[in-house]
Design a protein around this motif. Sequence first.
Motif, PDB file in Angstrom:
ATOM      1  N   THR A   1       0.840  -1.200   0.000  1.00  0.00           N
ATOM      2  CA  THR A   1       0.000   0.000   0.000  1.00  0.00           C
ATOM      3  C   THR A   1       0.874   1.248   0.000  1.00  0.00           C
ATOM      4  O   THR A   1       1.796   1.362   0.801  1.00  0.00           O
ATOM      5  CB  THR A   1      -0.909   0.017   1.244  1.00  0.00           C
ATOM      6  OG1 THR A   1      -1.726  -1.169   1.253  1.00  0.00           O
ATOM      7  CG2 THR A   1      -1.817   1.245   1.243  1.00  0.00           C
TER       8      THR A   1
ATOM      9  N   GLN B   1      -2.732   0.443  -4.254  1.00  0.00           N
ATOM     10  CA  GLN B   1      -2.656  -0.791  -3.467  1.00  0.00           C
ATOM     11  C   GLN B   1      -2.581  -2.002  -4.396  1.00  0.00           C
ATOM     12  O   GLN B   1      -3.266  -2.055  -5.422  1.00  0.00           O
ATOM     13  CB  GLN B   1      -3.888  -0.891  -2.574  1.00  0.00           C
ATOM     14  CG  GLN B   1      -3.767  -1.801  -1.395  1.00  0.00           C
ATOM     15  CD  GLN B   1      -4.901  -1.539  -0.396  1.00  0.00           C
ATOM     16  OE1 GLN B   1      -6.072  -1.631  -0.747  1.00  0.00           O
ATOM     17  NE2 GLN B   1      -4.552  -1.219   0.841  1.00  0.00           N
TER      18      GLN B   1
ATOM     19  N   TYR C   1      -7.522  -4.461   3.834  1.00  0.00           N
ATOM     20  CA  TYR C   1      -7.063  -3.472   2.852  1.00  0.00           C
ATOM     21  C   TYR C   1      -7.690  -2.093   2.986  1.00  0.00           C
ATOM     22  O   TYR C   1      -7.606  -1.275   2.073  1.00  0.00           O
ATOM     23  CB  TYR C   1      -7.290  -4.000   1.427  1.00  0.00           C
ATOM     24  CG  TYR C   1      -8.650  -4.597   1.158  1.00  0.00           C
ATOM     25  CD1 TYR C   1      -9.781  -3.809   1.034  1.00  0.00           C
ATOM     26  CD2 TYR C   1      -8.796  -5.968   1.025  1.00  0.00           C
ATOM     27  CE1 TYR C   1     -11.018  -4.367   0.780  1.00  0.00           C
ATOM     28  CE2 TYR C   1     -10.027  -6.546   0.769  1.00  0.00           C
ATOM     29  CZ  TYR C   1     -11.138  -5.736   0.642  1.00  0.00           C
ATOM     30  OH  TYR C   1     -12.364  -6.305   0.403  1.00  0.00           O
TER      31      TYR C   1
END
Length: 280
Positions: free
Chosen positions: A80, A97, A162
């Motif tokens: 990321t 990402q 995420y």
Amino acid sequence: MTDLAALAETIRRHEAAQGQPISRLGYFCTPFRPADGPFSDRVIKVYRGLGDEAALDRLAKAHDDYVAALLDAGVPMPATEFHLLQTDDGRVPVVVQEALPESSLMRPRMQVEDLASTLEMMEAAGQVIARFWNAADRFGTRIGFHPSIRNFSVVAGVAVFYDTFPPLIHYSRDEMGRMLLLFSEKRLMRLVGPLMRRRVTGIQDEWYSAPETLVGLVGSACRLRPEHARAYLDWGREFATREMPRWAEEAISGMTETPKLPGYWTGFRKLLGLQGEPNV
């Protein structure tokens, strides 16, 4: 090192083509994955800019600190990056990402797989929740976590998290409440939200509470698969005792029956047309 000129061009082409987003959740942005080019293996998230340059610099630092803290706590994450990308309208926050297989997204899998498989995914996500909260004390700052089903993929039995925006670190409760309004993709939220600031601010409280994050995960599973609700509640109570004993009493009290979303949050979701799709 990321080629920021190529990133800016990728975003420009996507906006010009009005390409297909990979998620319509849209609390803060609509992520997309380019079909080709140097970022075809990445998901790109472009957020609203701010006129306050100091606030943007603080946001960038907070995001770096948050990703570092998550990794330090043992939270599995895709690679990321955070950038403040210069545009004609000023600098805008962009998260780039590593893309995860669409087939690994936890929410769609929870909807269609059998009970045994969904319980395995719950255990994988629960392990990440417990790992984070058991490590959180050492960071010495206000830090939160938003481990909802829509924010996980499950890859080879491992839950991968995420969702790094907004960065839930360093900001006070009131400051985070303002961020929920400032960065909302929905203009209606930015217009109506300030009139209900206290309730908007309250949205975040679950993210800063160890027992409530576990209860939230179980509640989402129960709502997705009500036919398995009893099994999910049984798992949640057992997991709290086994892996989160510091918070077990409070967590278990929230799982005597299917947990419900707060009324003001379901109202906001309906008002904004938000669906519980993966927040990739």
